[in-house]
Design a protein around this motif. Structure first.
Motif: not given
Length: 554
Positions: A521-525, A543-554
């Motif tokens: 349900g990912v909508t955008e980064a 990449p190594a030792w990195q993180a991602g955060f993404l908006k999801l459908d409610a």
């Protein structure tokens, strides 16, 4: 001043919120090692006060100050000799009042350590109690007669080594000490003792503190019948007990975590509820079923607000390790609340537990983001925001009685307690103009605050960026959590609160990882958190030792 009128909080800065502690970022300060204002080599309260803007700028919501009450310092403040005064080495009561006032003006709540399971043997209560068996405080501590052969009444062991019973020639009896022999245990079966420690809490609440970190919160009561603990040879080293310590060879069913603990916590919670917007986080040192104990101790609204979990204070912090420990607690805790930490004043710093071959500077930032993204209230230990490694402390420089006792296989706690490094070119890293009580580590000098302030890519700047960004997402503060099964070395979970839903993905390895998020349900980064990742449709590359955060459908 009474509880109903006590108000040393700045209402213009600290908005009324009885639930503020849920998801709050708590910054732990070990006062001996934060900043020395008078050149005696020991950090103090005025030193902390001068650095409150630094802590507020970091993005913390509260500070937790380790013990500073009057003490002979056998265990560096965890042996209290007066619950209503500041030890002179840290300053005065007026210094503490000023610290509270200025912290509140910065928007910071103030928690302090409350060490009530035991006192110092120099406390007036114990001095009176040990005189004879008939004085008014004769039953304020745990006293017992010797067995017929002169041995202690049972097999209970001290966390710091050896028997937890010490013979006293004044009363010709043994007294109980779960820690050092100069730390006798209070007898909580005595109602007068309970009222005395509740009054100690009221004293600091009247001054304006926002709550307590309760040291050894499951050690308050002992088995009245003094039954011996059953044995168990430990298979692996725990965070609190190294293999070299026989304490881990027992199942501690009679000397701690007794059912009476919860009844006392309801009394303490009632005191807390007399004061607006206060909280307490209990340290639960349990070897048997700790998740259930945390659930029991935080259930409902009449016990602990939250419990401090040891789960992430040991191990290599792999994705699998974190997912297992946190999901197990989440499955048990129900309406309770956890407080998560990866480093503190008692354990090896987290980046030094990663093993060889890892980029520790990069790892420190993503691990801080992990602990601040979990469901619970994160505790960050001073220097963690700088990526500090465990310091090397030579045996001749050791101060910790625990480390000295179990050297060389266990080096104790001094390596995580060395002074903060503020200025790389100043004597002793800007910590003190005198000789520090523990040496400043050369690697910390190279990563001092002054160095990192001038480096936009530093761990300090990344910590500030992330913690401030986190405040914009209610789901990351108080939301529910659900783990995902992703690639090896990739930790993923969702946090959801109402219409706000965030997918958090962390690469806990030194290799680039590509992860498919189809069906999530990912909508955008999301942007602005300070980490790097690429998104192509429903596939992200970390990449190594990195993180991602993404908006999801409610």
């Amino acid at each position: 001043m009474t509880a109903s009128t006590s108000s040393n909080k700045n209402p213009a800065v600290l908005a009324a919120d009885p639930d503020w502690w849920r998801g709050a970022v708590i910054y732990q300060i070990y006062p001996r090692s934060y900043l020395d204002s008078n050149g005696d080599g020991i950090g103090d309260l005025p030193g902390i006060t001068t650095k409150l803007p630094y802590i507020a700028e970091l993005g913390a919501d509260a500070i937790w100050i380790s013990p500073f009450m009057k003490s002979p310092m056998d265990d560096f403040g965890y042996d209290v000799s007066d619950y209503e005064d500041v030890d002179p080495m840290f300053g005065t009561l007026d210094d503490f009042k000023e610290l509270v006032e200025k912290a509140h003006a910065q928007g910071l709540r103030v928690l302090i350590d409350l060490v009530i399971s035991h006192t110092s043997d120099q406390h007036a209560w114990f001095k009176e109690s040990r005189q004879d068996r008939t004085n008014p405080k004769a039953d304020w501590y745990v006293w017992a007669d010797a067995k017929d052969d002169g041995n202690p009444p049972n097999n209970w062991l001290s966390v710091f080594g050896g028997s937890s019973w010490q013979w006293d020639t004044r009363r010709n009896q043994y007294y109980l000490h779960n820690f050092l022999r100069s730390q006798p245990d209070l007898n909580f079966h005595n109602e007068e003792v309970q009222e005395a420690v509740l009054n100690a809490a009221r004293f600091w609440l009247d001054i304006g503190v926002d709550g307590f970190r309760l040291d050894t919160a499951n050690f308050y009561f002992h088995d009245k019948e003094l039954r011996s603990n059953p044995g168990r040879k430990p298979e692996e080293e725990s965070v609190s007990t190294p293999k070299t310590n026989p304490y881990g060879y027992q199942v501690h069913v009679y000397d701690k975590t007794r059912p009476e603990n919860i009844a006392f916590l309801t009394k303490l919670r009632a005191v807390m509820d007399e004061y607006k917007d206060t909280t307490m986080v209990g340290e639960i040192g349990a070897d048997e079923d700790p998740h259930q104990i945390i659930a029991d101790y935080t259930a409902g609204h009449d016990r602990l607000h939250m419990a401090y979990s040891f789960d992430l204070l040991a191990g290599d912090q792999t994705a699998a390790h974190i997912r297992e420990k946190v999901s197990n607690l989440e499955a048990t805790i129900n309406d309770g609340w956890a407080s998560w930490a990866m480093s503190n004043h008692d354990v090896i710093r987290v980046v030094s537990r990663l093993g060889a071959g890892f980029e520790k500077r990069e790892a420190s930032s993503v691990l801080l983001a992990v602990v601040a993204s979990l469901r619970g209230s994160p505790c960050l230990y001073q220097g963690e925001e700088l990526g500090f490694e465990e310091a090397n402390v030579a045996f001749e420089d050791l101060q910790d009685p625990y480390g000295i006792e179990f050297w060389p296989n266990f080096k104790g706690r001094d390596g995580c307690r060395t002074p903060m490094a503020w200025e790389t070119t100043a004597p002793n890293g800007g910590f003190s103009t005198g000789k520090p009580w523990l040496p400043v580590d050369a690697r910390h000098l190279a990563n001092a605050v002054s160095v990192q302030e001038n480096d936009p890519a530093s761990a300090l700047h990344r910590a500030r960026t992330f913690l401030k960004w986190r405040r914009q997402h209610p789901a990351l503060i108080k939301g529910d959590m659900k783990f995902l099964q992703l690639e090896s070395d990739v930790l993923g979970f969702t946090r959801t609160l109402g219409e706000d839903s965030v997918l958090c993905v962390f690469n806990l390895s030194d290799q680039e990882k590509t992860v498919s998020l189809t069906g999530q349900g990912v909508t955008e980064a999301l942007e602005g958190h300070g980490f790097e990742f690429a998104m192509d449709g429903k596939v992200i590359t970390l990449p190594a030792w990195q993180a991602g955060f993404l908006k999801l459908d409610a």
